[in-house]
Design an enzyme around this catalytic site. Structure first.
Site, PDB file in Angstrom:
ATOM      1  CG  MET A 259      -2.033  -1.031   1.125  1.00  0.00           C
ATOM      2  SD  MET A 259      -3.104  -1.027   2.566  1.00  0.00           S
ATOM      3  CE  MET A 259      -2.067  -1.867   3.753  1.00  0.00           C
TER       4      MET A 259
ATOM      5  CD  GLN B  55       1.720  -2.811  -6.905  1.00  0.00           C
ATOM      6  OE1 GLN B  55       1.579  -1.701  -6.430  1.00  0.00           O
ATOM      7  NE2 GLN B  55       0.731  -3.671  -6.987  1.00  0.00           N
TER       8      GLN B  55
ATOM      9  CB  CYS C  99      -2.569   2.678  -9.069  1.00  0.00           C
ATOM     10  SG  CYS C  99      -2.570   4.238  -8.179  1.00  0.00           S
TER      11      CYS C  99
ATOM     12  CE  LYS D  31      -4.085  -5.651  -4.980  1.00  0.00           C
ATOM     13  NZ  LYS D  31      -4.160  -4.223  -4.907  1.00  0.00           N
TER      14      LYS D  31
ATOM     15  N   GLY E 185      -9.441  -7.463  -0.938  1.00  0.00           N
ATOM     16  CA  GLY E 185     -10.605  -6.604  -0.777  1.00  0.00           C
ATOM     17  C   GLY E 185     -11.479  -7.036   0.379  1.00  0.00           C
ATOM     18  CG  ASP E 186     -14.232  -5.177   1.305  1.00  0.00           C
ATOM     19  OD1 ASP E 186     -13.526  -4.156   1.425  1.00  0.00           O
ATOM     20  OD2 ASP E 186     -15.209  -5.237   0.547  1.00  0.00           O
TER      21      ASP E 186
ATOM     22  N   GLY F  37      -5.158  -5.776   3.442  1.00  0.00           N
ATOM     23  CA  GLY F  37      -4.679  -4.402   3.261  1.00  0.00           C
ATOM     24  C   GLY F  37      -5.010  -3.547   4.462  1.00  0.00           C
ATOM     25  NE  ARG F  38      -9.436  -0.700   2.576  1.00  0.00           N
ATOM     26  CZ  ARG F  38     -10.656  -0.595   2.095  1.00  0.00           C
ATOM     27  NH1 ARG F  38     -11.285   0.561   2.152  1.00  0.00           N
ATOM     28  NH2 ARG F  38     -11.267  -1.640   1.567  1.00  0.00           N
TER      29      ARG F  38
HETATM   30  C1  FMN Z   1      -3.630   3.681   1.365  1.00  0.00           C
HETATM   31  C2  FMN Z   1      -3.704   2.588   0.338  1.00  0.00           C
HETATM   32  C3  FMN Z   1      -2.682   2.447  -0.567  1.00  0.00           C
HETATM   33  C4  FMN Z   1      -2.731   1.437  -1.520  1.00  0.00           C
HETATM   34  N1  FMN Z   1      -1.677   1.291  -2.382  1.00  0.00           N
HETATM   35  C5  FMN Z   1      -1.670   0.259  -3.245  1.00  0.00           C
HETATM   36  C6  FMN Z   1      -0.543   0.027  -4.083  1.00  0.00           C
HETATM   37  O1  FMN Z   1       0.454   0.756  -4.049  1.00  0.00           O
HETATM   38  N2  FMN Z   1      -0.591  -1.032  -4.924  1.00  0.00           N
HETATM   39  C7  FMN Z   1      -1.673  -1.875  -4.975  1.00  0.00           C
HETATM   40  O2  FMN Z   1      -1.645  -2.838  -5.741  1.00  0.00           O
HETATM   41  N3  FMN Z   1      -2.743  -1.677  -4.204  1.00  0.00           N
HETATM   42  C8  FMN Z   1      -2.761  -0.641  -3.344  1.00  0.00           C
HETATM   43  N4  FMN Z   1      -3.856  -0.466  -2.532  1.00  0.00           N
HETATM   44  C9  FMN Z   1      -4.998  -1.382  -2.629  1.00  0.00           C
HETATM   45  C10 FMN Z   1      -4.826  -2.541  -1.662  1.00  0.00           C
HETATM   46  O3  FMN Z   1      -3.718  -3.332  -2.029  1.00  0.00           O
HETATM   47  C11 FMN Z   1      -6.061  -3.441  -1.636  1.00  0.00           C
HETATM   48  O4  FMN Z   1      -6.236  -4.066  -2.885  1.00  0.00           O
HETATM   49  C12 FMN Z   1      -7.330  -2.667  -1.290  1.00  0.00           C
HETATM   50  O5  FMN Z   1      -7.108  -1.752  -0.244  1.00  0.00           O
HETATM   51  C13 FMN Z   1      -8.460  -3.629  -0.887  1.00  0.00           C
HETATM   52  O6  FMN Z   1      -8.058  -4.446   0.166  1.00  0.00           O
HETATM   53  P1  FMN Z   1      -8.436  -4.141   1.719  1.00  0.00           P
HETATM   54  O7  FMN Z   1      -9.930  -4.050   1.791  1.00  0.00           O
HETATM   55  O8  FMN Z   1      -7.863  -5.324   2.440  1.00  0.00           O
HETATM   56  O9  FMN Z   1      -7.793  -2.840   2.086  1.00  0.00           O
HETATM   57  C14 FMN Z   1      -3.841   0.551  -1.579  1.00  0.00           C
HETATM   58  C15 FMN Z   1      -4.865   0.710  -0.662  1.00  0.00           C
HETATM   59  C16 FMN Z   1      -4.814   1.705   0.286  1.00  0.00           C
HETATM   60  C17 FMN Z   1      -5.955   1.845   1.259  1.00  0.00           C
END
Ligand code: FMN
Length: 327
Positions: free
Chosen positions: A1, A54, A84, A123, A185-186, A208-209
């Site tokens: 992220m 990445q 992205c 991704k 995702g989620d 992720g989050r």
């Molecule tokens: C602050 C932030 C930065 C992110 N940066 C990237 C990134 O650099 N590359 C990427 O593939 N996904 C990025 N994502 C997406 C996450 O990898 C993930 O696919 C998305 O947040 C959904 O997953 P989650 O619900 O577990 O957060 C980012 C998400 C957030 C919230």
């Protein structure tokens, strides 16, 4: 992220049970120009492996060159960003826009796969627009071009992070390709991870989050459901602060860390005004002092944590010393 997955975050993720961690997205143009800050993203520590780095960009040859640098830096996997949604990236023809340019996307994957010996993963999002199913059209082509695994975050680029990830698309993608699919995702709990794995046939989930300021979510997803004590939370945060300051330098780290205070101290762990107070403090040393005053026992937890960390970074890349921010 981006803006989150610094080395301290990745090392913490590994300690808490993540099987694979990933860098922030790294600009292939930045690498190609030898931009010092971009090169800093290739700083890899011994206890991060297995680690994916990445890269993002729109030119196959520049992406291939970046992939070679990533491999030389010691990454175990090169991940390509076709997800992205941020304008700064998409307007350069990189990130999610490539989902609508399958030929170019495949040329990027083929060039990167040709350039390195480590596996290549991609991704991606579901597509650019709401309800798009473009990931299903492009996924098999990316595999044919050389992707050894695909990670799907089934929201559209337009959606950003709103609504829900539609993992019925993940299930459809699993049926279409014969490489492992990772569901992103989620994924916020063991129950959610289990249900997504069971209903999609994905090989793995990506968190992720949920792990932001909350590595205990990873432990919970791995089956150990114990809420951390206040001392543990404060100790993890202080360790994170120290490592991040070492990595980014005190000045950059001070701004970078502010968002983490809320993530760590929320969830009813500390009173609300406390987090506000930390963001107002001028130095990281003062933040540490306030945390130790609020949870004195954290000192002992921190000592244990630091004792258990491997000594010294394994820095595999010959970079100018200033890149290491003093670390
Ligand atoms: C602050 C932030 C930065 C992110 N940066 C990237 C990134 O650099 N590359 C990427 O593939 N996904 C990025 N994502 C997406 C996450 O990898 C993930 O696919 C998305 O947040 C959904 O997953 P989650 O619900 O577990 O957060 C980012 C998400 C957030 C919230």
């Amino acid at each position: 992220m981006a803006g989150v997955s610094v080395q301290a975050f990745r090392r913490q993720g590994r300690r808490f049970g993540a099987g694979l961690v990933c860098s922030e997205m790294v600009s292939c143009a930045g690498l190609s120009h030898g931009n010092e800050r971009t090169l800093g993203y290739l700083r890899i520590a011994a206890d991060e492996h297995p680690l994916a780095v990445q890269i993002f960009g729109s030119e196959p040859e520049v992406m291939a060159e970046a992939a070679r640098m990533v491999e030389d830096a010691g990454a175990d996997l090169v991940d390509i960003n076709f997800g992205c949604p941020v304008r700064k990236v998409t307007k350069t023809g990189a990130g999610a826009t490539l989902l609508d340019e399958p030929d170019r996307a495949c040329r990027i994957v083929a060039a990167v796969a040709e350039a390195v010996d480590v596996p290549i993963s991609v991704k991606m999002r579901r597509g650019l627009e709401k309800c798009s199913r473009q990931c299903l059209a492009i996924g098999p082509k990316l595999v044919e071009a050389g992707a050894a695994t695909l990670t799907l975050h089934p929201r559209s680029a337009r959606q950003m992070y709103t609504g829900e990830a539609d993992h019925s698309l993940t299930a459809e993608l699993v049926e279409l390709v014969d490489v492992p699919v990772v569901a992103s995702g989620d994924i916020v709990s063991l129950a959610k991870a289990q249900s997504v794995l069971a209903t999609t046939g994905a090989e793995a989930v990506m968190v992720g989050r949920a792990a932001q300021g909350n590595p205990w979510a990873l432990r919970q997803i791995m089956g150990v459901d114990e809420e951390p004590s206040r001392e543990e939370v404060a100790a993890e945060l202080i360790l994170f602060i120290r490592e991040t300051a070492r990595e980014l330098g005190e000045h950059r780290a001070t701004g970078f860390l502010k968002k983490f205070y809320g993530w760590y101290l929320g969830r009813g762990r500390f009173p609300r005004p406390f987090k506000q107070e930390l963001t107002q403090l001028a130095s990281l040393a003062e933040v540490e002092q306030r945390l130790l005053a609020a949870a004195p026992g954290a000192r002992f937890v921190l000592e244990r944590l630091e004792d258990d960390l491997p000594q010294g970074d394994e820095i595999l890349l010959d970079l100018p010393i200033s890149v290491y921010g003093g670390g």
